[in-house]
Design a protein around this motif. Structure first.
Motif, mmCIF file in Angstrom:
data_model
loop_
_atom_site.group_PDB
_atom_site.id
_atom_site.type_symbol
_atom_site.label_atom_id
_atom_site.label_comp_id
_atom_site.label_asym_id
_atom_site.label_seq_id
_atom_site.Cartn_x
_atom_site.Cartn_y
_atom_site.Cartn_z
ATOM 1 N N ASP A 359 0.831 -1.206 0.000
ATOM 2 C CA ASP A 359 0.000 0.000 0.000
ATOM 3 C C ASP A 359 0.866 1.256 0.000
ATOM 4 O O ASP A 359 1.604 1.495 0.946
ATOM 5 C CB ASP A 359 -0.915 0.006 1.234
ATOM 6 C CG ASP A 359 -1.956 1.095 1.142
ATOM 7 O OD1 ASP A 359 -1.899 1.889 0.177
ATOM 8 O OD2 ASP A 359 -2.831 1.148 2.026
ATOM 9 N N SER A 360 0.762 2.039 -1.074
ATOM 10 C CA SER A 360 1.600 3.236 -1.157
ATOM 11 C C SER A 360 0.843 4.510 -0.802
ATOM 12 O O SER A 360 1.302 5.613 -1.028
ATOM 13 C CB SER A 360 2.167 3.359 -2.571
ATOM 14 O OG SER A 360 1.132 3.352 -3.514
ATOM 15 N N TRP A 361 -0.348 4.377 -0.310
ATOM 16 C CA TRP A 361 -1.230 5.505 0.033
ATOM 17 C C TRP A 361 -0.557 6.461 1.011
ATOM 18 O O TRP A 361 -0.046 6.040 2.048
ATOM 19 C CB TRP A 361 -2.491 4.927 0.664
ATOM 20 C CG TRP A 361 -3.606 5.897 0.878
ATOM 21 C CD1 TRP A 361 -3.789 6.671 1.978
ATOM 22 C CD2 TRP A 361 -4.667 6.178 0.000
ATOM 23 N NE1 TRP A 361 -4.911 7.412 1.835
ATOM 24 C CE2 TRP A 361 -5.485 7.129 0.610
ATOM 25 C CE3 TRP A 361 -5.019 5.706 -1.272
ATOM 26 C CZ2 TRP A 361 -6.633 7.635 0.011
ATOM 27 C CZ3 TRP A 361 -6.158 6.208 -1.855
ATOM 28 C CH2 TRP A 361 -6.947 7.161 -1.230
ATOM 29 N N VAL A 362 -0.552 7.780 0.691
ATOM 30 C CA VAL A 362 -0.057 8.797 1.628
ATOM 31 C C VAL A 362 -1.196 9.771 1.902
ATOM 32 O O VAL A 362 -1.561 10.579 1.049
ATOM 33 C CB VAL A 362 1.148 9.568 1.039
ATOM 34 C CG1 VAL A 362 1.692 10.535 2.078
ATOM 35 C CG2 VAL A 362 2.225 8.617 0.571
ATOM 36 N N GLU A 363 -1.772 9.633 3.086
ATOM 37 C CA GLU A 363 -2.983 10.405 3.399
ATOM 38 C C GLU A 363 -2.796 11.900 3.151
ATOM 39 O O GLU A 363 -3.628 12.562 2.533
ATOM 40 C CB GLU A 363 -3.374 10.148 4.864
ATOM 41 C CG GLU A 363 -4.686 10.779 5.280
ATOM 42 C CD GLU A 363 -5.912 9.962 4.841
ATOM 43 O OE1 GLU A 363 -5.719 8.848 4.316
ATOM 44 O OE2 GLU A 363 -7.038 10.449 5.011
ATOM 45 N N SER A 365 -0.741 13.561 1.226
ATOM 46 C CA SER A 365 -0.651 13.871 -0.195
ATOM 47 C C SER A 365 -2.028 13.897 -0.840
ATOM 48 O O SER A 365 -2.354 14.770 -1.650
ATOM 49 C CB SER A 365 0.180 12.798 -0.897
ATOM 50 O OG SER A 365 1.472 13.234 -1.131
ATOM 51 N N VAL A 366 -2.841 12.917 -0.468
ATOM 52 C CA VAL A 366 -4.183 12.829 -1.031
ATOM 53 C C VAL A 366 -4.979 14.082 -0.672
ATOM 54 O O VAL A 366 -5.622 14.701 -1.521
ATOM 55 C CB VAL A 366 -4.882 11.551 -0.511
ATOM 56 C CG1 VAL A 366 -6.358 11.587 -0.845
ATOM 57 C CG2 VAL A 366 -4.229 10.323 -1.112
ATOM 58 N N TYR B 260 -11.002 11.719 3.497
ATOM 59 C CA TYR B 260 -10.301 12.360 2.380
ATOM 60 C C TYR B 260 -11.232 12.612 1.188
ATOM 61 O O TYR B 260 -10.915 13.390 0.307
ATOM 62 C CB TYR B 260 -9.122 11.475 1.937
ATOM 63 C CG TYR B 260 -9.531 10.270 1.147
ATOM 64 C CD1 TYR B 260 -9.570 10.328 -0.248
ATOM 65 C CD2 TYR B 260 -9.905 9.084 1.768
ATOM 66 C CE1 TYR B 260 -9.974 9.230 -0.983
ATOM 67 C CE2 TYR B 260 -10.306 7.988 1.048
ATOM 68 C CZ TYR B 260 -10.344 8.063 -0.339
ATOM 69 O OH TYR B 260 -10.746 6.991 -1.070
ATOM 70 N N LYS B 339 -3.756 12.491 -6.529
ATOM 71 C CA LYS B 339 -2.833 11.524 -5.940
ATOM 72 C C LYS B 339 -3.586 10.252 -5.567
ATOM 73 O O LYS B 339 -3.064 9.139 -5.723
ATOM 74 C CB LYS B 339 -2.203 12.119 -4.670
ATOM 75 C CG LYS B 339 -1.220 13.246 -4.930
ATOM 76 C CD LYS B 339 0.123 12.699 -5.375
ATOM 77 C CE LYS B 339 1.055 13.883 -5.662
ATOM 78 N NZ LYS B 339 2.126 13.534 -6.595
ATOM 79 N N ALA B 340 -4.832 10.414 -5.079
ATOM 80 C CA ALA B 340 -5.609 9.250 -4.663
ATOM 81 C C ALA B 340 -5.763 8.264 -5.810
ATOM 82 O O ALA B 340 -5.656 7.037 -5.621
ATOM 83 C CB ALA B 340 -6.983 9.708 -4.161
ATOM 84 N N TYR B 343 -2.426 6.425 -6.295
ATOM 85 C CA TYR B 343 -2.150 5.393 -5.284
ATOM 86 C C TYR B 343 -3.054 4.188 -5.484
ATOM 87 O O TYR B 343 -2.602 3.040 -5.378
ATOM 88 C CB TYR B 343 -2.343 5.966 -3.875
ATOM 89 C CG TYR B 343 -1.373 7.079 -3.554
ATOM 90 C CD1 TYR B 343 -0.043 7.031 -3.981
ATOM 91 C CD2 TYR B 343 -1.768 8.187 -2.813
ATOM 92 C CE1 TYR B 343 0.834 8.056 -3.695
ATOM 93 C CE2 TYR B 343 -0.888 9.213 -2.508
ATOM 94 C CZ TYR B 343 0.412 9.139 -2.957
ATOM 95 O OH TYR B 343 1.288 10.144 -2.676
ATOM 96 N N ASN B 347 -1.651 0.437 -6.167
ATOM 97 C CA ASN B 347 -1.983 -0.675 -5.294
ATOM 98 C C ASN B 347 -2.701 -1.778 -6.047
ATOM 99 O O ASN B 347 -2.462 -2.971 -5.805
ATOM 100 C CB ASN B 347 -2.845 -0.195 -4.124
ATOM 101 C CG ASN B 347 -2.063 0.750 -3.223
ATOM 102 O OD1 ASN B 347 -0.830 0.814 -3.317
ATOM 103 N ND2 ASN B 347 -2.760 1.484 -2.374
#
Lengths: 501, 501, 501
Positions: A359-363, A365-366, B260, B339-340, B343, B347
Motif C-alpha cells: 500500500d503506497s497511500w499517503v494520506e 498527499s491525497v 479524504y 494523488k488518490a 495510489y 496498489n
C-alpha cells in the motif's frame, strides 16, 4: 422617426388660413405634403462602392438618392440600385434637400471646389478614413473639408460603417455610427438620418473629434495592446526562468535530460504563474488609486497618467488572466493522457512491486491534491462568471450595484481561491531547501508575491475608519476645503475608480 | 432625432404668410430658426457629481446646459465642463426651454419650493434613487416631487444611469434608461432627450411605477435570489446526506477513514445530483401549469402565485443547473490527476501482479463506463447550447419558433441524456442490496426521482388528445363558455407558459 | 421621439397670426395642443390575444387604443387593460388618427370590407404570419390586404413580435420589428410607432418583401440547415468508415472484439476528423472566390449560386467545427477516467513486471504526445476566440480591421495548429504499412486532405504579385475596361468575399 402621424394635422391647420376647399384639392394637397413630409432627397458626391451601397440603403429607408458623378453618362447603370438617380455632381448637390455625402477619397476633395455655391448652407458629411495613424499637419480630412467649404456645415460620420453593413442594414445587431460636427443642428440631421437607416448614431462632440473618428477603423484592438504586451512579456520571462531552473541548470550540472518538459509541463507551470500575476495586476491599481485618494484627501485630483492607463486596462488584463487560467486547466486535465504520465505510472508500479510495498497511500498527499484541485476549480468557476459578465450584452443588463458586486466582490474571491490553490499545491515544497536549488525560488513562490501583496493591501483598507473615509471622499467630500479650483481637470478618470474599489 | 431636414421648409412656409423678403432677412431668419430648432437649453438644479456629468453629456449632445446652484459664485468652475453655464437655480429653471433636471438629494427638495412659479408647465425630471427597499408612507421620491409641484410635469428617469455612463455616453453598448410619468407629452420630451444623449429609453408607464424605478439600482440580482437559495439549500442537504452515508456512518460503524473524500469526491457526487434536480425543477412548473390549464379548461385564470414565481425563475434555475453540471464535468476530468487515483492504481497493479492475473479486463464495466461518459458529455453539450441561447444578444436574434425549439425541445433532450448518464452509471449498484447500507438509498437514486417524474409527466401529456386540447386552450379556446369575465385579471403570466410548454 | 420639446413654440408662432390673447386662452390652447401633439389614438381591428397585448403596449407608450370588435358589448372587459376603449370596428377605424392595426386572422380579412371608406387614407398594419412556407398564388397576406383596400396604405410589420414581448416591452434587450411597405410616409409612421413602443424597427423595403416577413416566424434556423446537414452527413460517413476499418473488418478477419470502442473512442476519433474538415470548408470558398476574381479580373460578376450559398454559411460551419472540436477535447480528457484505460494500464504494469523491464520510458513517444496535445490545446483556444467574436454583442463592437484580423488571421492560425496537432499525432503511423490495413488509409490521413489543400491554396495566393492584384480587384479595379455593364447584377454577394479573403 417622426414625420408621419403628427405632421399632417399641423400643416393642414396652418394652410387652412388661406384655403378652405376640400375634396379635389385635398388630393393635390396630400401629394404636395408627401413631397415635403416624405424623406427628403439626399445627395451623394462620388460613385464608388461606398456610394453604391449608401444609395441602396438610402432608398431602402425611403429617401431619394441623387448620386453625383463628374461624368454621369459613363456610370455603369447596372451597378447602382434601381431608383438611384445618376446625375452630375452639381445636380446632386443642388437637388439634395439638406444632407450631401462626400463619398470620394480625400485626395479628390479639390474637385468639389466648383460646388462651393450650391453646397452653401447644406450639411456636408465626410465619410473618409484616415490614411494612417498620427495626426498630419492639416488636421483631419473633415477639418480640411470644413476649411474648403466655410459656408457648409461639415459633419463627420459613417466612416466606421462598411459598404457591406450599409447594404445589409443593421439587421444583425446594433451598428454604431460615430458622428461629430460643430453645428448641433446639422449634426441632428445626420443623427436622424442614421437612425432612419437603422444605425445607432453616437455623438462624439465637435469637429475636433473627427481625427479620432477617422482613425477608429484603422486601429486594431487599441485597448488590448498594453495588456497583451504585458502578458506576453510576463510569459516569456517566467517561461525563461522556469526553463533555466527546471531544465537547463539540471542538465548542465547533473546531465539530467528534462527537455521533454518544455512543450507542455513548463508551459503549463508558466501559465498558472502568468494567470495569477495578471489577476493581481487587475486589482493592484484600484488599491493604489484608493491609497492616493486617501493620502490626498480628495478625489478631485488627477491620477498620474500611468495609473489612469493601468486603470483603463483592467478589463483586458482580467480577460487575459482568465484565458491563461483556462489554458492551464485544460493542460492540467490533459496531464494524465500523456505518454509521460503512463510511463511514470508503469515504472512506479514496477518499483512498488519490486520493493514489495502493498500500500503506497499517503494520506497527507491525497488531502493536499484534492484541496488544491478544489480551490483551483472553484477559482476558475468564479473567474468564468467574471468573464461572462464582461460580455457587452450581459454586462449592460446589470445595474451599478450588481456590477460592483461581480467585479469587486467576486474578483477578490477568485484571487483568494487562486492563492489558496497555489498554497495547497506548494505548501511543503515552499519550505524545503531542496526547492531552492541554484538559489532560485520555485516559480509558484515567485507568482505568489504580487497576489499576496494585493490581498494584504485590501485587508489594510478594510478597517471601518479607512473604508468610511474613502467612501466619503468618493462621494465628493474633501479633507481640506476650500481649495483653489484646479484649472485643467478631467473628472472622468478619477470617477472610474469607484467602479471597482 | 427629428429637427433638421424637415422643419425648415415648414417653418418657412408658415412665415411666408407675413413676409416675402429674401436674402438678408433669410440669414437672420435662419439664426432665429436655429435658436428654435437647435437643441433647446436644459436646466439642471444641483451641482454635484451627477449634475457635472449630466451637463457634460448634454453639451456633447448639442444642448445648452444651465447648471443652477444656490450660490453659483462659490461653484468650482474648473470641475464643470467647458460650455456649462453656472447660474442661480431660478435662472436655470427659467432659462430651460422645457426640461429641468432635479439633480439633488430628495431631502433637499424643499429648497426648491421658491421655484414653483418658474417651474410651472416645465418637465421636472426626478433622477433620485430610493433610500432603501420597501415603500415608505409617502410613496416614491418622484411622487413627492409631483405633489410639491402640481403645476409641473414630473417624469422619473435617468436614475439607473451612473455618472460614469453619463460621461462616456452609451459608447460601449445599449444603456437603458427607465422612464415613467403621468403626462405622455412630457414623457415624450424626456424620451427624445434620452435618445439624443445616446441612451435607450424604456417607458414603464405612469408615475405609479416610479417606486420600482427608484429601487431598481438598489436591487442586486432580484430574479436570482430564489433560484440561488434553492440550489444552495439543495446542495447543503445532499452534501450532508452524502457525508453521512459515505463517510460518517462507515467511520462510526467500521472505523473506515473516508474523510479524504470530502473536499472533492463528495462535492463532485453532490454537484451531479444538484444539477439533475435543478434541471428537473426547470421543467416541472411548465407541466404543472399545463395540467392546471387542462383541468380548468381555460388559460384565462391566474395560476397560484407560487407557480407564477416558479415559472419566472426557470431561466435562472437552468443556468444554475448548467453551472453545477460544468463543475461536475471539470471535477470528473480532474479525477485522474489526483494523488488518490495514482495510489489506488499502483496498489491495484501490485495486487494484480501478486495474484498473478494477466488480464483484468471486464467487458461489461468498460461498456458501462463508456456509455455513461458519452451520455454525460452529450447532455452537457446540449445544456451548453441552452446556456448560450440564454445570452441576451443570442436569444434576441431567435424567433419564437426557434426559441421554443431550443428551450423546450433541447431542454427535454438534455434531461433525457442526463437521466441516461446516471442510469448507466448506477445501473448495477441500484439493484445491489449493498448500496442501500444504513437503509439509505445511494445519492444517485435520490437524484433520479424528480427527473423521472418530469419525463413521465411529459410523456403523459404527449398523446394527441391531450396535446391538441392543450394547444387549443393556449390559443384562447375555453371549454365552458360563456363565463363571467374575471375582474382583476393579469393575462401576462399565463401567457408565459406557452413559451416552454 | 420628437414631438414634445420643439413643437410647442412652433405651433404657437403660427397661431399667433390669428390671435394675440394670452393667459386664459393659453391654457385652453395647450389642451388643444396636447390633443394634437400627444400620441395620437391608434385603432386595432380584432380582439384576440394579440389585440389585447398590443393595446396594453400602446397605452403604456402614451397612445389611446381603440379596440374595434364586431360586437363590442360581448367583449370581456376584464381581459383588456384599463384605458383601452372597446368600440365597434367602424368606430376604431374612424377614431384612429392615422394607424390602424389589422389584428385578425387573414381568413377574416373579408369581414373588413365594409370599412373601406373609413380606412381610406389610413395606414393599415398587417400583423399576420404566413400559414406555411412557400408562396401561394395570391402573394402575401399583406399584398392581399393591399388589393382589398387600394385607398389605404398597407404596411407589414409587428408579426415577428410575440404577444408576450408586446406586454413586457423590449425591456430585456433589443427586439427587432421587421417592417415593409410601399408608401415611405406610412412606413415612417409605423417606424415611429415601433420606436415609441420600445422596439427597433428594421425597414426591409417595399411590400414585395412582406412574404419574407410573414414567413420569418415560421422558419427555424434557416441559415443553419445546410451547414448542419453537411456536418451530420460528414459525421455519419466518417463514423461508418471508422467503424468498418477499426471494428468490423478486424472482427470479421481476426475475430477481434473491438466493439467496446463504438460509444466513445470511435465517436471521439470521428469528431476530430469532422472538426478539421468543416474548418477547412470554412476557408475553402473564400479561396475559390479569390481564384474566380483573379481569373475574371473583376469583382463585378456574380459568383455561381452554390458558391454564394457556401460563402453565406461559413459562420455556421465555423461554429459547428468549434462544437465538434470542444466535444473532441472533452472526450479526450475523459479518456483516462474510463475503465478501459484503467484495465489497459493494470495489464501493462503486469506485463512490465513479468518481463522485468525497470524503465519503459520512450523519449520520442513522450515528445510526440506532448507536442500534439499542445498544438491541439492552442488550436482549440484560438477557435474559442473565433467563436466568442461571433457572438453578436462582441462582434458588433469590432471594427472592420479587427473583424478581418480575427476571422481571417486567427482562422488560418487555428487551421494550421489543428493540422499540426494531427500531424504530430499520426506522424509515424502515417508511414507505417500496418496503418493501411484493408487498403484503407487511417481516418486522420483522410481528414488531413482538405485542410492541407486549403493551406496550400492560401500559400499560393500569398505572393505579392497575386495578392496585390487581388486587392486591386477588390477595391473596384477591373482588368479589361470598358466592358458592357451587366444587366441584372447584385453587388451584395460579391462584396462579402472581401470580409475574409
Amino acid at each position: 422617426m417622426f414625420i408621419g402621424g403628427m405632421r399632417a394635422p399641423l400643416l393642414r391647420e396652418s394652410s387652412q388660413v388661406e384655403e378652405e376647399e376640400e375634396g379635389e384639392v385635398e388630393v393635390l394637397h396630400s401629394e404636395e405634403e408627401a413631397r415635403h413630409r416624405g424623406h427628403p432627397p439626399v445627395g451623394i458626391l462620388g460613385s464608388g462602392d461606398f456610394s453604391r451601397s449608401l444609395s441602396a440603403r438610402l432608398l431602402a429607408s425611403g429617401h431619394r438618392a441623387l448620386v453625383g458623378s463628374r461624368d454621369p453618362s459613363r456610370l455603369p447603370r447596372g451597378l447602382f440600385p434601381q431608383g438611384a438617380e445618376l446625375v452630375s455632381q452639381r445636380e446632386a448637390a443642388e437637388g439634395a434637400d439638406r444632407v450631401v455625402f462626400a463619398a470620394l477619397f480625400p485626395e479628390h476633395y479639390h474637385s468639389l471646389a466648383d460646388l462651393r455655391d450650391v453646397l452653401a448652407g447644406k450639411v456636408l458629411v465626410d465619410v473618409s478614413n484616415a490614411d494612417g495613424l498620427g495626426c498630419g499637419a492639416e488636421g483631419s480630412n473633415a477639418q480640411r473639408l470644413a476649411r474648403m467649404f466655410p459656408q457648409s456645415h461639415v459633419v463627420k460620420g459613417f466612416n466606421v460603417v462598411s459598404a457591406w453593413a450599409l447594404q445589409t442594414g443593421a439587421h444583425d445587431g446594433n451598428r454604431q455610427v460615430l458622428i461629430c460636427g460643430d453645428c448641433p443642428d446639422s449634426k441632428a440631421a445626420v443623427v436622424q438620418l442614421a437612425h432612419r437607416m437603422g444605425f445607432t448614431p453616437v455623438d462624439l462632440g465637435c469637429l475636433g473629434a473627427s481625427r479620432a473618428i477617422e482613425e477608429a477603423p484603422l486601429r486594431a484592438f487599441p485597448s488590448w495592446r498594453g495588456p497583451i504586451l504585458t502578458t506576453v512579456l510576463l510569459f516569456l520571462f517566467l517561461y525563461g526562468y522556469s526553463f533555466m531552473k527546471g531544465v537547463l541548470f539540471p542538465y548542465l550540472e547533473h546531465g539530467r535530460n528534462n527537455f521533454y518538459q518544455l512543450p507542455l509541463e513548463t508551459v503549463n507551470e508558466t501559465l498558472t504563474a502568468v494567470a495569477m500575476v495578471t489577476l493581481a495586476l487587475v486589482y493592484l491599481p484600484g488599491l493604489l488609486a484608493a491609497g492616493l485618494q486617501l493620502s490626498r484627501g480628495t478625489k478631485y485630483r488627477r491620477f498620474p497618467s500611468w495609473l489612469d492607463c493601468w486603470l483603463g486596462g483592467r478589463k483586458q488584463l482580467g480577460l487575459l488572466s482568465f484565458l491563461c487560467a483556462v489554458l492551464h486547466a485544460v493542460y492540467s486535465m490533459c496531464l494524465s493522457i500523456r505518454k509521460a504520465a503512463k510511463y511514470s505510472l508503469l515504472n512506479a508500479a514496477y518499483r512498488q512491486v519490486k520493493a514489495d510495498i502493498p500500500d503506497s497511500w499517503v494520506e497527507q498527499s491525497v488531502w493536499r491534491s484534492d484541496l488544491y484541485l478544489t480551490c483551483g476549480i472553484l477559482g476558475l468557476g468564479v473567474l468564468a462568471l467574471l468573464a461572462i459578465t464582461s460580455l457587452p450584452s450581459v454586462g449592460n443588463s446589470l445595474n451599478w450595484r450588481e456590477f460592483t458586486f461581480v467585479q469587486s466582490g467576486l474578483g477578490y474571491a477568485a484571487l483568494t481561491l487562486v492563492v489558496m490553490h497555489t498554497l495547497f499545491f506548494g505548501w511543503d515544497m515552499a519550505f524545503s531547501p531542496g526547492s531552492y536549488s541554484y538559489y532560485l525560488p520555485p516559480l509558484f513562490v515567485l507568482a505568489l508575491v504580487l497576489p499576496c501583496v494585493v490581498l494584504v493591501g485590501r485587508v489594510l483598507l478594510a478597517p471601518p475608519c479607512l473604508a468610511s473615509r474613502l467612501a466619503k471622499i468618493r462621494r465628493g467630500w474633501e479633507s481640506k476645503r476650500p481649495r483653489p479650483p484646479p484649472k485643467d481637470q478631467e473628472v472622468g478618470i478619477t470617477d472610474r475608480v469607484i467602479a471597482d474599489g
